[in-house]
Design an enzyme around this catalytic site. Structure first.
Site, mmCIF file in Angstrom:
data_model
loop_
_atom_site.group_PDB
_atom_site.id
_atom_site.type_symbol
_atom_site.label_atom_id
_atom_site.label_comp_id
_atom_site.label_asym_id
_atom_site.label_seq_id
_atom_site.Cartn_x
_atom_site.Cartn_y
_atom_site.Cartn_z
ATOM 1 N N ASP A 73 -28.711 -11.268 -41.059
ATOM 2 C CA ASP A 73 -27.554 -11.896 -41.734
ATOM 3 C C ASP A 73 -28.135 -12.719 -43.076
ATOM 4 O O ASP A 73 -29.237 -12.921 -43.137
ATOM 5 C CB ASP A 73 -27.119 -12.934 -40.936
ATOM 6 C CG ASP A 73 -25.811 -13.610 -41.412
ATOM 7 O OD1 ASP A 73 -25.022 -12.902 -42.179
ATOM 8 O OD2 ASP A 73 -25.452 -14.606 -40.673
ATOM 9 N N GLU A 113 -27.996 -11.762 -48.702
ATOM 10 C CA GLU A 113 -27.677 -11.448 -50.002
ATOM 11 C C GLU A 113 -28.821 -11.567 -50.915
ATOM 12 O O GLU A 113 -28.731 -10.904 -52.200
ATOM 13 C CB GLU A 113 -26.457 -12.089 -50.246
ATOM 14 C CG GLU A 113 -25.341 -11.778 -49.592
ATOM 15 C CD GLU A 113 -25.306 -12.070 -48.140
ATOM 16 O OE1 GLU A 113 -26.094 -13.053 -47.681
ATOM 17 O OE2 GLU A 113 -24.827 -11.340 -47.403
ATOM 18 N N ASP A 150 -17.783 -12.372 -43.087
ATOM 19 C CA ASP A 150 -16.849 -13.559 -42.816
ATOM 20 C C ASP A 150 -15.348 -13.358 -43.075
ATOM 21 O O ASP A 150 -14.896 -13.917 -43.806
ATOM 22 C CB ASP A 150 -17.256 -14.676 -43.117
ATOM 23 C CG ASP A 150 -18.765 -14.866 -42.537
ATOM 24 O OD1 ASP A 150 -19.307 -14.230 -41.612
ATOM 25 O OD2 ASP A 150 -19.620 -15.755 -43.147
HETATM 26 C C1 GLC Z 1 -22.626 -15.921 -41.337
HETATM 27 C C2 GLC Z 1 -22.493 -14.755 -40.427
HETATM 28 C C3 GLC Z 1 -21.691 -14.900 -39.351
HETATM 29 C C4 GLC Z 1 -22.339 -15.855 -38.399
HETATM 30 C C5 GLC Z 1 -22.777 -17.098 -38.965
HETATM 31 C C6 GLC Z 1 -23.979 -18.047 -38.148
HETATM 32 O O1 GLC Z 1 -21.449 -16.785 -41.637
HETATM 33 O O2 GLC Z 1 -21.712 -14.010 -41.484
HETATM 34 O O3 GLC Z 1 -21.495 -13.664 -38.708
HETATM 35 O O4 GLC Z 1 -21.874 -15.822 -36.906
HETATM 36 O O5 GLC Z 1 -23.271 -16.987 -40.291
HETATM 37 O O6 GLC Z 1 -25.120 -17.053 -37.909
#
Ligand code: GLC
Length: 838
Positions: free
Chosen positions: A423, A426, A501
Site C-alpha cells: 500500500d 504512489e 480508498d
Molecule cells: C490506506 C489503504 C487502506 C488501508 C489503510 C491503512 O488508506 O488504501 O486500504 O486500510 O491505508 O493501512
C-alpha cells in the site's frame, strides 16, 4: 521630448526580468530530409534535425519515437514485457511526393513529406487514425523538456476506452481530459478530487464510427495528460511533461484484440492460486488475535464461504514493516496455522515507508547499504507516513529490490502468511500538499540516474516487482498472491490491484463498475474494489448491491476503514477506541441483520458456483491477454446502441452483467447486444439488439448468458480447496449458432500446470432446429485429471421435447429437472467426447 513615465519604466524592467528568468523553445519537425531502414526500424529525419524512429514490432504493433537533441538515447522501458519478442514482421517502404509509406500485412503508416504528420490506415486503405498537428516539444533553459505532445484527429463518432482507473460522470472518456500522476487519493471525490488517482496506465483504445478499433500506448513515465476532445474541436491529444515521445500504435480491428495486443506487449501475470479468486475479508484493522479468531469462526459458523483474511497495519510493531506487535499477536505462527487449518489464508500489509529508528534492523540495513531515496545533495528523503519519520527504499535499484524481496522470507517461511498487500506506494507522503516526494528526489533507475519526475509513476510498480519476486522465491512452489495500490502499465505482471480508498455511497458503486471494466481493458484484469466502500458505512442495501457487483470482479474483497482508524492522524489506540471497534462499525456479510445475512451468503455462494468460469477466463487472460471484464460495446463494436450501455459489462466471453447500482431500484433497463441471451435466474430467453426491463429484487443480480454457451458450475464450498468437487455441472444454453466455450482446470496451486498438468476442454455446441437435434463435443488438452467422476448436464432453452440422448454412442437417460421443468438434465462420464440429443 516626452517625459518617461516611471510606472511604464518599472513595468518594462519587470518584463525584461521575467523574460530573462527563462527562455522557452518550441520544436516541431519540418520536411523529411532523408530516411534509412535498419532491421525493424525506419529512421526518418526532418530538415530541422528531428528524428522519428518507426519500429515495426508486428504487422499490427508499430512504435513511434521522436528523438531530438537532449533526449536520452536509451530504449529501456519498465512497461514492456521482457519476454515480448515478436517474430520480425515483414514491411516495405515507399516514397511518393506527399508521403513516406511503411506498409505491413495489416497497416499502412503514412508520414507526410511536408511536416512528418503521421496517419495509419488498414490494408484496405481505410483511415484509422491521423495526426491533426505535427508532433511538438517544448523546452526551456531553466526547466529542460516540459512537454512532448501528439495531437490526433478525433472525428465525430469515435469513442475512447481504457486509461486505467479514471472516473467520469457518464462512463465516457470523450469530452474529458485526464492526467497520470500516481496519487494517494483518499476518499476521492469527497473534496472534488477525481483525477489523478492511484495509478498510471497511459493506454487507451479508440473505436471509430465504422467499428474499426485501435489503441495508443504512450510509454513515458513522466506526468502525462490525455485529452479526448474536451474542447470540442475534434482533437485528441496526449502529452508528457518530460522525456521522449514514445508511443505504440496498436491495431485491432476489434477492441478486445487491441487490449490483447497491448497486454502481450506489456505482459500478463501468472495464474493466481485458486483461493485468490475466493471471497476475501479485510478491515482496517482486525486485531488483536482473538478478534481474528472470532472472525474466522463466525464465517464457518454462519456458513459463509471465505478464503482469505487480511491483517492491516496494526499488526505491526508501531508501523515498522516486517515486525509484529507481540501484545496484539503473541504467536502469529500459531494463529496463521490455525486459520489455515480452517481454510483461511492470511494476507498481511507491507508499506514501503521504513521507520527512522536507529534500533530498527531494517532501517539500519537500508542505511548501511545506501538503499533509501535521497535529495540531490545526498540528504535522505524523510517524510511522515504512518511513522512520523519515514525513509523510502529506491526500488528502481536492482540490489534494493533483491534486498526487499528477501525481507519477506520470515513472513512466508516462518510465520506462514500466504499473501502480501502493498500500500501507500504512489509513494504517499502525509502532510504536504503534493502528497508525495518533491520532484528533485533522485532515483537509480537501473543506473540511468533520474529525478522523481521520471520515477514517480513507476515507484509502486517497482515495489510490487520486488515484492513479487521475493514472494515467489520464498513461498516455494506456491503461486504468489500480491495486491498493490499504485502501479504503471506492465505492473499487471506482478500484482492484483484494488481501486483504493473509495466511499460507501451509490456514486462510488457506479465508479466501482466503471473503474474495474476500464482497468481490465487497460491490460489489468486482476482488479476489485473495497466492497461496501472504504470510507463511511454502507446501508444494508448498498452493501448487498456492492457484493453482487463484486462477484464479477476477479478480486472479491470486502474492506473498510472502520472507525478505529483516523486517516493520517492515526495514533496509538486507546481503550475507548478499542471498545468502539468491537461494537457498531463492522462490515462483514452478517452485519446487516438476518435477512441480509441470508442474501449475502447466497451472493457469495454464487461466486463460488461461477469459479470455474472465472478461472477459465483468467487463464485466457494469462495466455492471450484477453480482458476478463469488457464494456458491452466490445461485444459488438459496430452496434452503435451498445456504446451507451455504460451500466452493463461483459464478464468473460459469455456473460453480460447488469448490476443494480441505484438506491431502491428493484428492476432496471438492460440493453442486450445482438444475439440471444438467457437470464441466468429464470432461464428465460431474451432477444438481443433490444432494451429489456428486467426485475432485480434485492436478493438478485441480473446477468445473462449468451445462447450456445456451455457454462461450467462448481460445487459451493466454504473455501475453494475445502475438498475435491464430486461433480461438475454444465449448463448448456441452447442456441442456433455453432458456439465454442472453454473450461480450464488444474491443481489451483503450484506450477505443475506449466509442465502439462492442466486440462483445457473446448466444448463445441451445434444444433439443427429442423431435425430437432443438438450436438455437444468436448476436445481436451493436457494431462490433468479432475477428481469428480460425474458431469451433470442441464439443457436450457431446448425448443423441442427430446426423445433421447447418446453420449459417445451409448444411450443415457434424460429427465426434466425438478427445479425447473423447462430444463432437461442427464449425467455423463467426465471424459465424454460427443453427446447427441434428439
Ligand atoms: C490506506 C489503504 C487502506 C488501508 C489503510 C491503512 O488508506 O488504501 O486500504 O486500510 O491505508 O493501512
Amino acid at each position: 521630448m516626452a517625459k518617461t513615465n516611471p510606472e511604464a519604466k518599472q513595468k518594462q524592467s519587470e518584463e525584461d526580468e521575467q523574460r530573462k528568468a527563462d527562455v522557452t523553445y518550441r520544436r516541431k519537425p519540418n520536411a523529411i530530409a532523408d530516411y534509412q531502414v535498419q532491421e525493424q526500424t525506419v529512421f526518418v529525419r526532418s530538415e530541422n534535425d528531428i528524428e522519428l524512429r518507426v519500429t515495426v514490432h508486428t504487422p499490427e504493433i508499430i512504435q513511434l519515437r521522436y528523438v531530438l537533441e537532449g533526449d536520452r538515447p536509451t530504449d529501456f522501458s519498465y512497461a514492456i514485457a521482457p519476454d515480448f519478442n515478436p517474430d520480425n514482421a515483414e514491411f516495405s517502404t515507399r516514397e511518393t511526393d506527399q508521403y513516406l509509406e511503411i506498409t505491413t500485412d495489416s497497416l499502412i503508416c503514412k508520414i507526410s513529406q511536408k511536416d512528418m504528420k503521421v496517419s495509419f490506415l488498414d490494408s484496405s486503405g481505410t483511415e484509422l487514425c491521423k495526426d491533426a498537428k505535427p508532433f511538438h516539444r517544448k523546452d526551456s533553459i531553466m526547466k529542460g523538456i516540459t512537454e512532448v505532445k501528439i495531437t490526433k484527429e478525433a472525428p465525430e463518432g469515435t469513442h475512447y476506452f481504457g486509461l486505467g482507473d479514471k472516473i467520469t460522470d457518464d462512463g465516457m472518456l470523450r469530452g474529458k481530459s485526464f492526467q497520470n500522476w500516481n496519487t494517494d487519493a483518499y476518499a476521492y471525490e469527497l473534496d472534488e478530487h477525481r483525477d489523478p488517482l492511484y495509478r498510471s496506465i497511459p493506454f487507451f483504445t479508440a473505436i471509430n464510427k465504422d467499428g474499426n478499433a485501435y489503441g495508443i500506448f504512450m510509454d513515458n513515465t513522466f506526468r502525462s495528460h490525455f485529452d479526448f476532445d474536451s474542447d470540442d474541436n475534434n482533437t485528441c491529444t496526449f502529452s508528457a511533461e518530460g522525456g521522449c515521445m514514445n508511443y505504440y500504435f496498436i491495431y485491432g480491428p476489434d477492441p478486445t484484440t487491441v487490449t490483447e495486443r497491448y497486454t502481450t506487449l506489456t505482459g500478463t501475470p501468472e495464474l493466481p492460486p485458486l483461493w485468490g479468486l475466493g471471497y476475501h475479508q479485510c478491515r482496517w484493522s482486525y486485531y488483536p488475535e482473538e478478534r481474528v479468531r472470532t472472525l474466522a469462526k463466525t464465517f464457518r459458523e454462519k456458513e459463509i464461504p471465505c478464503d482469505a483474511l487480511y491483517l492491516d497495519i496494526d499488526y505491526m510493531d508501531d508501523y515498522r514493516v516486517f515486525t509484529w506487535n507481540n501484545d496484539r499477536f503473541p504467536d502469529p505462527k500459531k494463529l496463521i496455522s490455525d486459520l489455515k487449518e480452517d481454510g483461511f489464508e492470511t494476507i498481511v500489509m507491507i508499506d514501503p515507508g521504513i521507520k527512522v529508528d536507529g534500533d530498527y534492523e531494517i532501517y539500519q540495513q537500508g542505511l548501511k547499504n545506501d538503499y533509501f531515496c535521497k535529495r540531490p545533495d545526498g540528504e535522505l528523503m524523510i517524510g511522515p507516513v504512518w511513522p512520523p519519520k519515514t525513509v523510502f527504499p529506491d526500488y528502481t535499484h536492482p540490489e534494493v529490490r533483491q534486498w526487499w524481496g528477501d525481507l519477506y522470507k520470515d513472513l512466508l517461511t516462518e510465520k506462514g502468511v500466504s499473501g502480501v498487500w502493498n500500500d501507500m506506494n504512489e509513494p504517499a507522503v502525509f502532510e504536504v500538499k503534493a502528497k508525495t516526494f518533491p520532484d528533485n528526489i533522485r532515483h537509480h533507475y537501473e543506473g540511468e540516474g533520474v529525478s522523481h519526475k521520471k520515477a514517480h509513476n513507476i515507484y509502486g510498480m517497482q515495489m510490487a516487482r520486488a515484492s513479487y519476486k521475493g514472494i515467489k522465491k520464498h513461498n516455494q512452489g506456491k503461486r504468489p498472491f500480491l495486491l498493490t495500490r499504485a502501479n504503471f502499465s506492465g505492473g499487471q505482471r506482478y500484482a492484483a490491484l484494488w481501486t483504493g480508498d473509495n466511499i460507501a455511497n451509490w456514486e462510488h458503486l457506479r465508479h466501482a463498475l466503471e473503474q474495474c471494466v476500464r482497468l481490465s481493458i487497460s491490460g489489468y484484469s486482476f482488479v476489485g474494489t473495497d466492497i461496501g466502500g472504504f470510507v463511511e458505512q454502507p446501508s444494508a442495501e448498498l452493501f448487498t448491491r456492492w457484493l453482487q457487483l463484486g462477484i464479477f470482479h476477479p478480486l472479491f474483497r470486502n474492506h473498510t476503514m472502520g472507525y478505529d482508524a483516523e486517516g493520517a492522524d492515526v495514533v496509538k489506540e486507546d481503550q475507548a477506541k478499542q471498545k468502539k471497534i468491537q461494537s457498531d462499525d463492522n462490515q462483514e456479510p452478517w452485519t446487516f441483520g438476518q435477512k441480509y445475512t441470508h442474501i449475502n451468503r447466497s451472493v457469495i455462494e454464487l461466486r463460488y458456483r461461477l469459479l470455474h468460469y472465472l478461472y477459465t477466463a483468467f487463464h485466457k487472460y494469462v495466455e492471450h491477454g484477453t480482458p476478463i471484464l469488457r464494456p458491452t460495446t466490445f461485444h459488438n463494436q459496430v452496434d452503435a446502441k451498445s456504446v451507451n450501455s455504460q451500466n452493463t459489462f461483459m464478464f468473460g466471453d459469455h456473460i453480460l452483467v447488469a448490476p443494480v447500482i441505484k438506491k431502491g431500484a428493484r428492476g432496471r433497463k438492460t440493453y442486450l447486444p445482438s444475439g440471444h441471451w438467457y437470464d441466468y435466474r429464470t432461464n428465460e430467453l431474451l432477444e438481443g439488439g433490444k432494451t429489456h426491463q428486467v426485475d432485480a429484487p434485492i436478493s438478485e443480480i441480473p446477468f445473462f448468458i449468451k445462447a450456445g454457451t456451455v457454462l461450467p458450475l462448481r460445487e459451493v464450498m466454504q473455501y475453494t480447496q475445502e475438498r475435491d468437487p464430486e461433480l461438475l455441472e454444465l449448463n448448456v444454453y441452447y442456441g442456433t449458432q455453432v458456439s465454442e466455450s472453454h473450461l480450464y482446470e488444474d491443481q489451483g496451486e503450484g506450477f505443475t500446470h506449466n509442465e502439462g498438468d492442466y486440462r483445457l476442454t473446448k466444448f463445441q455446441f451445434e444444433s439443427n432446429p429442423q431435425e430437432k437435434t443438438l450436438r455437444l463435443s468436448a476436445d481436451r488438452e493436457g494431462a490433468f485429471t479432475p477428481k469428480y467422476d460425474t458431469v451433470k448436464i442441464n439443457l436450457i432453452g431446448l425448443p423441442f421435447e427430446p426423445e433421447g440422448v447418446e453420449a459417445d454412442g451409448r444411450s443415457v437417460s434424460i429427465q426434466k429437472s425438478s427445479a425447473d421443468q423447462s430444463v432437461y438434465a442427464f449425467e455423463v462420464d467426465p471424459d465424454f467426447k460427443t453427446i447427441r440429443v434428439y
